[in-house]
Design an enzyme around this catalytic site. Structure first.
Site, PDB file in Angstrom:
ATOM      1  N   GLU A 212       0.841  -1.219   0.000  1.00  0.00           N
ATOM      2  CA  GLU A 212       0.000   0.000   0.000  1.00  0.00           C
ATOM      3  C   GLU A 212       0.866   1.255   0.000  1.00  0.00           C
ATOM      4  O   GLU A 212       0.559   2.240  -0.675  1.00  0.00           O
ATOM      5  CB  GLU A 212      -0.945  -0.024   1.208  1.00  0.00           C
ATOM      6  CG  GLU A 212      -2.007  -1.116   1.071  1.00  0.00           C
ATOM      7  CD  GLU A 212      -2.803  -1.326   2.352  1.00  0.00           C
ATOM      8  OE1 GLU A 212      -2.181  -1.494   3.427  1.00  0.00           O
ATOM      9  OE2 GLU A 212      -4.043  -1.320   2.288  1.00  0.00           O
TER      10      GLU A 212
ATOM     11  N   GLU B 194      -3.512  -9.602   3.926  1.00  0.00           N
ATOM     12  CA  GLU B 194      -4.244  -9.319   5.170  1.00  0.00           C
ATOM     13  C   GLU B 194      -5.338 -10.343   5.438  1.00  0.00           C
ATOM     14  O   GLU B 194      -5.648 -10.671   6.581  1.00  0.00           O
ATOM     15  CB  GLU B 194      -4.866  -7.909   5.118  1.00  0.00           C
ATOM     16  CG  GLU B 194      -3.853  -6.776   5.291  1.00  0.00           C
ATOM     17  CD  GLU B 194      -3.225  -6.317   3.993  1.00  0.00           C
ATOM     18  OE1 GLU B 194      -3.249  -7.071   2.988  1.00  0.00           O
ATOM     19  OE2 GLU B 194      -2.684  -5.192   3.978  1.00  0.00           O
TER      20      GLU B 194
HETATM   21  N1  DAK Z   1       5.180  -7.636  11.110  1.00  0.00           N
HETATM   22  C1  DAK Z   1       6.041  -7.958  12.090  1.00  0.00           C
HETATM   23  N2  DAK Z   1       7.116  -8.735  11.910  1.00  0.00           N
HETATM   24  C2  DAK Z   1       7.327  -9.227  10.680  1.00  0.00           C
HETATM   25  C3  DAK Z   1       6.468  -8.953   9.601  1.00  0.00           C
HETATM   26  C4  DAK Z   1       5.344  -8.105   9.855  1.00  0.00           C
HETATM   27  N3  DAK Z   1       4.485  -7.728   8.898  1.00  0.00           N
HETATM   28  N4  DAK Z   1       6.932  -9.614   8.518  1.00  0.00           N
HETATM   29  C5  DAK Z   1       8.039 -10.252   8.901  1.00  0.00           C
HETATM   30  N5  DAK Z   1       8.288 -10.031  10.213  1.00  0.00           N
HETATM   31  C6  DAK Z   1       9.386 -10.548  11.016  1.00  0.00           C
HETATM   32  C7  DAK Z   1       9.175 -12.008  11.343  1.00  0.00           C
HETATM   33  O1  DAK Z   1       8.320 -12.142  12.434  1.00  0.00           O
HETATM   34  C8  DAK Z   1      10.591 -12.446  11.632  1.00  0.00           C
HETATM   35  O2  DAK Z   1      10.938 -11.994  12.918  1.00  0.00           O
HETATM   36  P1  DAK Z   1      11.542 -13.032  14.024  1.00  0.00           P
HETATM   37  O3  DAK Z   1      10.561 -14.131  14.112  1.00  0.00           O
HETATM   38  O4  DAK Z   1      12.855 -13.448  13.402  1.00  0.00           O
HETATM   39  O5  DAK Z   1      11.699 -12.200  15.245  1.00  0.00           O
HETATM   40  C9  DAK Z   1      11.414 -11.625  10.657  1.00  0.00           C
HETATM   41  O6  DAK Z   1      10.591 -10.523  10.266  1.00  0.00           O
HETATM   42  C10 DAK Z   1      11.765 -12.411   9.388  1.00  0.00           C
HETATM   43  O7  DAK Z   1      10.560 -12.938   8.851  1.00  0.00           O
HETATM   44  P2  DAK Z   1      10.375 -14.456   8.449  1.00  0.00           P
HETATM   45  O8  DAK Z   1      11.231 -15.335   9.298  1.00  0.00           O
HETATM   46  O9  DAK Z   1       8.922 -14.739   8.409  1.00  0.00           O
HETATM   47  O10 DAK Z   1      10.996 -14.451   6.978  1.00  0.00           O
HETATM   48  P3  DAK Z   1      10.633 -15.406   5.757  1.00  0.00           P
HETATM   49  O11 DAK Z   1      11.639 -15.107   4.712  1.00  0.00           O
HETATM   50  O12 DAK Z   1      10.483 -16.824   6.202  1.00  0.00           O
HETATM   51  O13 DAK Z   1       9.189 -14.926   5.256  1.00  0.00           O
HETATM   52  C11 DAK Z   1       7.535 -13.264   4.638  1.00  0.00           C
HETATM   53  C12 DAK Z   1       9.025 -13.656   4.685  1.00  0.00           C
HETATM   54  C13 DAK Z   1       7.476 -11.800   4.162  1.00  0.00           C
HETATM   55  C14 DAK Z   1       6.803 -14.132   3.592  1.00  0.00           C
HETATM   56  C15 DAK Z   1       6.881 -13.436   6.015  1.00  0.00           C
HETATM   57  O14 DAK Z   1       7.695 -12.737   6.983  1.00  0.00           O
HETATM   58  C16 DAK Z   1       5.490 -12.885   6.115  1.00  0.00           C
HETATM   59  O15 DAK Z   1       4.540 -13.530   5.652  1.00  0.00           O
HETATM   60  N6  DAK Z   1       5.345 -11.715   6.739  1.00  0.00           N
HETATM   61  C17 DAK Z   1       4.024 -11.116   7.005  1.00  0.00           C
HETATM   62  C18 DAK Z   1       3.409 -10.542   5.753  1.00  0.00           C
HETATM   63  C19 DAK Z   1       2.032  -9.963   6.024  1.00  0.00           C
HETATM   64  O16 DAK Z   1       1.098 -10.685   6.382  1.00  0.00           O
HETATM   65  N7  DAK Z   1       1.895  -8.692   5.847  1.00  0.00           N
HETATM   66  C20 DAK Z   1       0.608  -7.944   6.023  1.00  0.00           C
HETATM   67  C21 DAK Z   1       0.535  -7.406   7.436  1.00  0.00           C
HETATM   68  S1  DAK Z   1      -1.019  -6.586   7.760  1.00  0.00           S
HETATM   69  C22 DAK Z   1      -3.647   0.698   8.251  1.00  0.00           C
HETATM   70  C23 DAK Z   1      -2.357   0.759   7.845  1.00  0.00           C
HETATM   71  C24 DAK Z   1      -1.713  -0.390   7.420  1.00  0.00           C
HETATM   72  C25 DAK Z   1      -2.330  -1.598   7.458  1.00  0.00           C
HETATM   73  C26 DAK Z   1      -3.633  -1.656   7.873  1.00  0.00           C
HETATM   74  C27 DAK Z   1      -4.303  -0.517   8.281  1.00  0.00           C
HETATM   75  N8  DAK Z   1      -4.342   1.860   8.720  1.00  0.00           N
HETATM   76  C28 DAK Z   1      -3.666   3.134   8.625  1.00  0.00           C
HETATM   77  C29 DAK Z   1      -5.687   1.762   9.127  1.00  0.00           C
HETATM   78  C30 DAK Z   1      -1.587  -2.773   7.037  1.00  0.00           C
HETATM   79  C31 DAK Z   1      -1.774  -4.019   7.479  1.00  0.00           C
HETATM   80  C32 DAK Z   1      -0.785  -5.050   7.128  1.00  0.00           C
HETATM   81  O17 DAK Z   1       0.174  -4.800   6.438  1.00  0.00           O
END
Ligand code: DAK
Length: 258
Positions: free
Chosen positions: A112, A132
């Site tokens: 985003e 999400e």
């Molecule tokens: N948040 C926190 N930590 C994260 C993270 C995240 N989004 N993504 C990765 N990390 C952290 C992991 O927890 C890990 O930390 P440790 O466990 O080592 O402490 C470290 O980064 C490395 O990640 P991985 O070990 O998971 O690395 P991989 O290469 O295995 O996997 C990955 C990479 C990108 C596929 C995976 O990390 C992943 O799926 N990450 C989450 C992706 C995700 O779901 N993103 C969407 C989040 S929800 C708003 C503003 C914004 C938003 C909403 C509203 N308003 C203003 C109202 C946004 C919402 C979102 O973005």
């Protein structure tokens, strides 16, 4: 003010902001979003700057909002903590052009953020997604609106309902990114493009950006009228005289942003 979650530098007339939380794949926590907004507003106020580049690391532009920071929020907290608006909107509200230089993951809020920039240059390993839905929520920083406008309903709906990631090549084909750049050249190329824009007349650049953005908000007729009025208004600038004189005299224009 020293920044802790981003690095900020100036290259020529281009401001470069690098997201820098490698331990969390540049997840966008409140501190980072606050610092990013501060840096963008400073570049907006700096008359020497004509364009801004936002980039991340080779592995991640940003893997989304910080899930660990969000996980325990209650509904009133999510709603009242200024989670929507404020700093999250600084990039989208900027008047100067902002280029996203995306390498690695641009997921959720990271995708985003990239989409709220004026265009995206992607490296070959870039991956875009709005996962999400896999967390039991939906995009909250413009994803459902901007992705549809960028790639059309079919692809946007599939990505938003399944959380599927899109690789750079597919993103370029679909119109989400303007160009794919070899990994090692991404930042330099983005700065080069930023400098090219910074060399133009800033009033014309700001109004060109504004006219393109209006195309998402107005009918065709209203947009055409807006464009025409803006076109006329630029004849009040010294830069219009300089630009057209330089063409006639077969020399490079030197714009002074007046
Ligand atoms: N948040 C926190 N930590 C994260 C993270 C995240 N989004 N993504 C990765 N990390 C952290 C992991 O927890 C890990 O930390 P440790 O466990 O080592 O402490 C470290 O980064 C490395 O990640 P991985 O070990 O998971 O690395 P991989 O290469 O295995 O996997 C990955 C990479 C990108 C596929 C995976 O990390 C992943 O799926 N990450 C989450 C992706 C995700 O779901 N993103 C969407 C989040 S929800 C708003 C503003 C914004 C938003 C909403 C509203 N308003 C203003 C109202 C946004 C919402 C979102 O973005």
């Amino acid at each position: 003010m020293a920044f802790e979650t981003i690095t900020v530098e100036t290259r020529g007339n281009v401001g470069v902001i690098t997201l820098d939380r490698p331990e969390a794949l540049n997840a966008l926590n409140a501190a980072l979003i606050g610092e990013l907004a501060t840096a963008v507003r400073r570049f907006e106020a700096d008359t020497a700057i004509g364009a801004v580049v936002i980039t991340g690391s080779e592995k991640a532009f940003a893997a989304g909002a910080d899930i660990k920071e969000m996980a325990d929020k209650t509904y009133p907290q999510a709603m009242l903590d200024d989670f929507i608006g404020g700093d999250w909107q600084a990039v989208g509200q900027a008047r100067k052009p902002i280029i996203a230089a995306v390498s690695g993951y641009a997921l959720g809020g990271g995708c985003e953020l990239a989409m709220s920039c004026d265009f995206i240059l992607a490296s070959e390993n870039a991956r875009f997604g709005l996962p999400e839905i896999t967390l039991g929520v939906i995009p909250g920083a413009g994803g459902t609106q901007r992705l549809v406008r960028a790639v059309g309903k079919a692809k946007a709906m599939e990505m938003i309902l399944t959380g599927r990631f899109m690789a750079a090549e597919e993103a370029e084909r679909a119109g989400l990114v303007s160009r794919i750049i070899p990994d090692a050249e991404l930042e330099d190329e983005a700065v080069k493009v930023g400098q090219k824009i910074a060399d133009m007349s800033l009033p014309a650049v700001i109004l060109a950006k504004s006219a393109v953005d209006r195309s998402f908000e107005m009918t065709l007729e209203e947009g055409m009228r807006y464009e025409r009025d803006v076109f006329y208004s630029l004849f009040a600038t010294e830069d219009q005289k300089e630009g057209m004189a330089a063409f006639v005299e077969k020399r490079q224009a030197r714009f002074r942003d007046r």
